[in-house]
Enzyme design. Structure first.
Site, PDB file in Angstrom:
ATOM      1  N   GLN A 153       9.631   6.069   0.020  1.00 20.89           N
ATOM      2  CA  GLN A 153       8.689   4.171   0.146  1.00 20.89           C
ATOM      3  C   GLN A 153       8.862   4.046   1.973  1.00 20.89           C
ATOM      4  O   GLN A 153       8.072   3.212   2.453  1.00 20.89           O
ATOM      5  CB  GLN A 153       8.673   3.343  -1.122  1.00 20.89           C
ATOM      6  CG  GLN A 153       7.875   3.660  -1.964  1.00 20.89           C
ATOM      7  CD  GLN A 153       7.916   2.382  -3.180  1.00 20.89           C
ATOM      8  OE1 GLN A 153       8.944   2.418  -3.361  1.00 20.89           O
ATOM      9  NE2 GLN A 153       7.098   2.832  -4.044  1.00 20.89           N
ATOM     10  N   ASP A 196       7.530   5.215   5.245  1.00 22.62           N
ATOM     11  CA  ASP A 196       5.801   5.655   3.995  1.00 22.62           C
ATOM     12  C   ASP A 196       4.901   4.275   5.825  1.00 22.62           C
ATOM     13  O   ASP A 196       5.190   3.181   5.592  1.00 22.62           O
ATOM     14  CB  ASP A 196       6.062   4.825   3.413  1.00 22.62           C
ATOM     15  CG  ASP A 196       4.145   5.026   2.815  1.00 22.62           C
ATOM     16  OD1 ASP A 196       3.162   5.112   3.436  1.00 22.62           O
ATOM     17  OD2 ASP A 196       3.655   4.763   1.636  1.00 22.62           O
TER      18      ASP A 196
HETATM   19  P1  NAD Z   1      -6.343   4.070   1.750  1.00 21.12           P
HETATM   20  O1  NAD Z   1      -6.250   3.861   3.198  1.00 21.12           O
HETATM   21  O2  NAD Z   1      -6.624   5.746   1.244  1.00 21.12           O
HETATM   22  O3  NAD Z   1      -7.600   3.093   0.781  1.00 21.12           O
HETATM   23  C1  NAD Z   1      -7.780   1.936   1.024  1.00 21.12           C
HETATM   24  C2  NAD Z   1      -8.383   1.512  -0.331  1.00 21.12           C
HETATM   25  O4  NAD Z   1      -9.279   1.784  -0.536  1.00 21.12           O
HETATM   26  C3  NAD Z   1      -7.758   2.090  -1.359  1.00 21.12           C
HETATM   27  O5  NAD Z   1      -7.472   1.923  -2.674  1.00 21.12           O
HETATM   28  C4  NAD Z   1      -8.860   3.089  -2.386  1.00 21.12           C
HETATM   29  O6  NAD Z   1      -9.227   2.994  -3.458  1.00 21.12           O
HETATM   30  C5  NAD Z   1     -10.018   2.198  -1.702  1.00 21.12           C
HETATM   31  N1  NAD Z   1     -11.250   2.915  -2.020  1.00 21.12           N
HETATM   32  C6  NAD Z   1     -11.784   4.119  -2.059  1.00 21.12           C
HETATM   33  N2  NAD Z   1     -12.922   4.609  -1.486  1.00 21.12           N
HETATM   34  C7  NAD Z   1     -13.339   3.446  -2.285  1.00 21.12           C
HETATM   35  C8  NAD Z   1     -14.847   2.716  -2.515  1.00 21.12           C
HETATM   36  N3  NAD Z   1     -16.054   3.874  -2.426  1.00 21.12           N
HETATM   37  N4  NAD Z   1     -14.761   1.379  -3.310  1.00 21.12           N
HETATM   38  C9  NAD Z   1     -14.003   0.673  -3.038  1.00 21.12           C
HETATM   39  N5  NAD Z   1     -12.134   0.777  -2.558  1.00 21.12           N
HETATM   40  C10 NAD Z   1     -12.837   1.993  -2.434  1.00 21.12           C
HETATM   41  O7  NAD Z   1      -5.795   3.828   0.864  1.00 21.12           O
HETATM   42  P2  NAD Z   1      -4.008   3.188   0.781  1.00 21.12           P
HETATM   43  O8  NAD Z   1      -4.042   2.323   0.632  1.00 21.12           O
HETATM   44  O9  NAD Z   1      -3.741   3.923   1.792  1.00 21.12           O
HETATM   45  O10 NAD Z   1      -3.292   3.718  -0.255  1.00 21.12           O
HETATM   46  C11 NAD Z   1      -3.946   3.636  -1.506  1.00 21.12           C
HETATM   47  C12 NAD Z   1      -3.195   4.327  -2.935  1.00 21.12           C
HETATM   48  O11 NAD Z   1      -2.084   4.887  -2.268  1.00 21.12           O
HETATM   49  C13 NAD Z   1      -1.970   3.205  -2.920  1.00 21.12           C
HETATM   50  O12 NAD Z   1      -2.425   1.346  -3.572  1.00 21.12           O
HETATM   51  C14 NAD Z   1      -1.495   3.244  -3.975  1.00 21.12           C
HETATM   52  O13 NAD Z   1      -1.490   4.249  -5.384  1.00 21.12           O
HETATM   53  C15 NAD Z   1      -0.867   4.737  -3.483  1.00 21.12           C
HETATM   54  N6  NAD Z   1       0.463   4.334  -2.618  1.00 21.12           N
HETATM   55  C16 NAD Z   1       1.622   5.132  -3.059  1.00 21.12           C
HETATM   56  C17 NAD Z   1       2.897   4.575  -2.324  1.00 21.12           C
HETATM   57  C18 NAD Z   1       4.067   5.135  -3.167  1.00 21.12           C
HETATM   58  O14 NAD Z   1       4.162   5.320  -4.035  1.00 21.12           O
HETATM   59  N7  NAD Z   1       4.991   5.268  -2.495  1.00 21.12           N
HETATM   60  C19 NAD Z   1       2.642   3.956  -0.736  1.00 21.12           C
HETATM   61  C20 NAD Z   1       1.655   3.578  -0.269  1.00 21.12           C
HETATM   62  C21 NAD Z   1       0.229   3.830  -1.318  1.00 21.12           C
END
Ligand code: NAD
Length: 383
Positions: free
Chosen positions: A130, A133
């Site tokens: 994390q 990240d």
């Molecule tokens: P991202 O930038 O790829 O996408 C942004 C959001 O858009 C996501 O929440 C996704 O579900 C949503 N999305 C995609 N298609 C959609 C649709 N048709 N309608 C509505 N929403 C839609 O994602 P991100 O913000 O980089 O990360 C997503 C997830 O990754 C986090 O929320 C988490 O679960 C995971 N994550 C985990 C860690 C960790 O454990 N260290 C760290 C960061 C993120």
């Protein structure tokens, strides 16, 4: 080992890969850090502050790169115009955002130059990683700034006011895609006093949305598309139609819409149609954070402000660059933590591809593509 920190060359970029705190930590770990003069100026870091932290100041990029074994950057090196890959020493370790799934030409050049390229986008989203990240740290900046930008364009207040001159109702904000940027947008809009609604296709997000004081939009029948690694995947056509109907029902009430929906390595899904824009009130604002990957609104133009039937649609592609001090501070922290995974106790390179962060994040090494997804996307680009 000498590490080079370069001045970013992308238009409008104000961030820098390493701040003085990061320099101090690397020097303490036994590294020599060479910073190109002026690299931090747009993030409020002078050469003097870098020197004070123990960096050598190089008069040019070429001087910083001479004899360097590692290069730290924010943006991918340019391959058009100036060939920034050719400027780097052969076989160097490059740590940067690289957009490896969508830049086949860059990957090709890195292979040719035998660069060991560590992509910040490919750092796995696991708990242990994390603090490395950078997608999350920079998305936090973007989500926050998107709301400020929208509020700035809105001809209204966001908070509720009860004054002698009358009562002002709070503004309504709709956030589509509640990942890292979306959740930060919700939190920021709530701090500004707005009433917030949000939607995401990952059901796990519902509770997070609610804990920030926002309402989670719910379709009559579930619309979900949970992919691998906590990411979303593409919705089926039928589910997509349901999602569009859900958004069409909520959007006429919204003063501000922030969209952040992305699917890794794909075009962004369309969530706002032209008809939906027409259904919004005059003066409403859409900020489309997916602009770079095609946009969540059909009318979005990357880096432009579009006005359609009185609705303003903004498509910024690099909001983290607009808060360069803290965006750089967070990125620098991510990069220093990641570097610790690649060094031995004396500050020498000790690459271990079995390492659960370094293995997946290294996209090219010794003239080969190491990452299967990157390999597949490059092959796809050739056919
Ligand atoms: P991202 O930038 O790829 O996408 C942004 C959001 O858009 C996501 O929440 C996704 O579900 C949503 N999305 C995609 N298609 C959609 C649709 N048709 N309608 C509505 N929403 C839609 O994602 P991100 O913000 O980089 O990360 C997503 C997830 O990754 C986090 O929320 C988490 O679960 C995971 N994550 C985990 C860690 C960790 O454990 N260290 C760290 C960061 C993120």
């Amino acid at each position: 080992m000498k590490v080079a920190v370069l001045k970013e060359t992308r238009t409008g970029e104000r961030r820098v890969a390493l701040v003085p705190q990061g320099v101090q930590e690397l020097v303490k770990a036994g590294l020599t850090v060479s910073v190109e003069s002026g690299a931090g100026v747009r993030a409020s870091v002078s050469d003097a502050l870098y020197a004070e932290a123990g960096a050598e100041i190089a008069g040019s990029a070429a001087e910083a790169l001479a004899g360097a074994e590692m290069v730290l950057r924010v943006n991918p090196p340019a391959t058009e115009g100036t060939d920034e890959v050719a400027m780097m020493p052969e076989g160097v370790v490059l740590v940067s955002f690289l957009s490896p799934l969508t830049r086949p030409r860059l990957i090709q050049r890195l292979v040719e130059r035998r660069v060991t390229a560590v992509s910040m986008e490919m750092v796995p989203r696991i708990t242990r990683a994390q603090s490395m990240d950078a997608l999350s740290s920079q998305a936090t900046v973007a989500g926050y700034k998107a709301v400020l930008m929208a509020a700035n364009h809105l001809p209204k207040f966001l908070p509720m006011f009860t004054t002698a001159a009358g009562t002002i109702r709070p503004g309504k904000v709709l956030v589509l895609g509640a990942g890292v940027a979306g959740l930060q947008a919700i939190a920021t809009a709530r701090r500004l006093g707005a009433v917030v609604e949000a939607f995401d296709v990952r059901p796990a997000v519902k509770e997070q949305v609610q804990s920030l004081g926002a309402r989670f939009l719910e379709a009559e029948e579930e619309v979900t598309a949970e992919g691998e690694g906590g990411y979303a995947k593409e919705l089926s056509e039928e589910q997509h139609e349901k999602e569009l109907a859900l958004i069409a029902g909520a959007i006429p009430e919204a003063d501000i819409v922030i969209t952040t929906a992305q699917i890794p390595g794909r075009e962004a899904p369309v969530l706002i149609t032209e008809e939906m824009v027409r259904s919004m009130r005059t003066g409403s604002v859409i900020v489309d954070l997916a602009a770079e990957s095609g946009g969540n609104c059909v009318l979005t133009k990357a880096e432009e402000t579009v006005t359609h039937e009185g609705v303003t649609i903004l498509g910024p592609t690099n909001l983290p660059a607009t808060i360069p001090v803290h965006a750089s501070q967070m990125y620098s922290k991510n990069i220093v933590t990641l570097l610790r995974e690649m060094l031995d106790g004396e500050g020498n390179l000790a690459f271990d591809f079995e390492n659960d962060v370094i293995g997946p994040a290294t996209v090219t090494h010794a003239g080969e593509i190491r990452n299967d997804r990157v390999k597949a996307s490059l092959e796809g680009a050739r056919t």
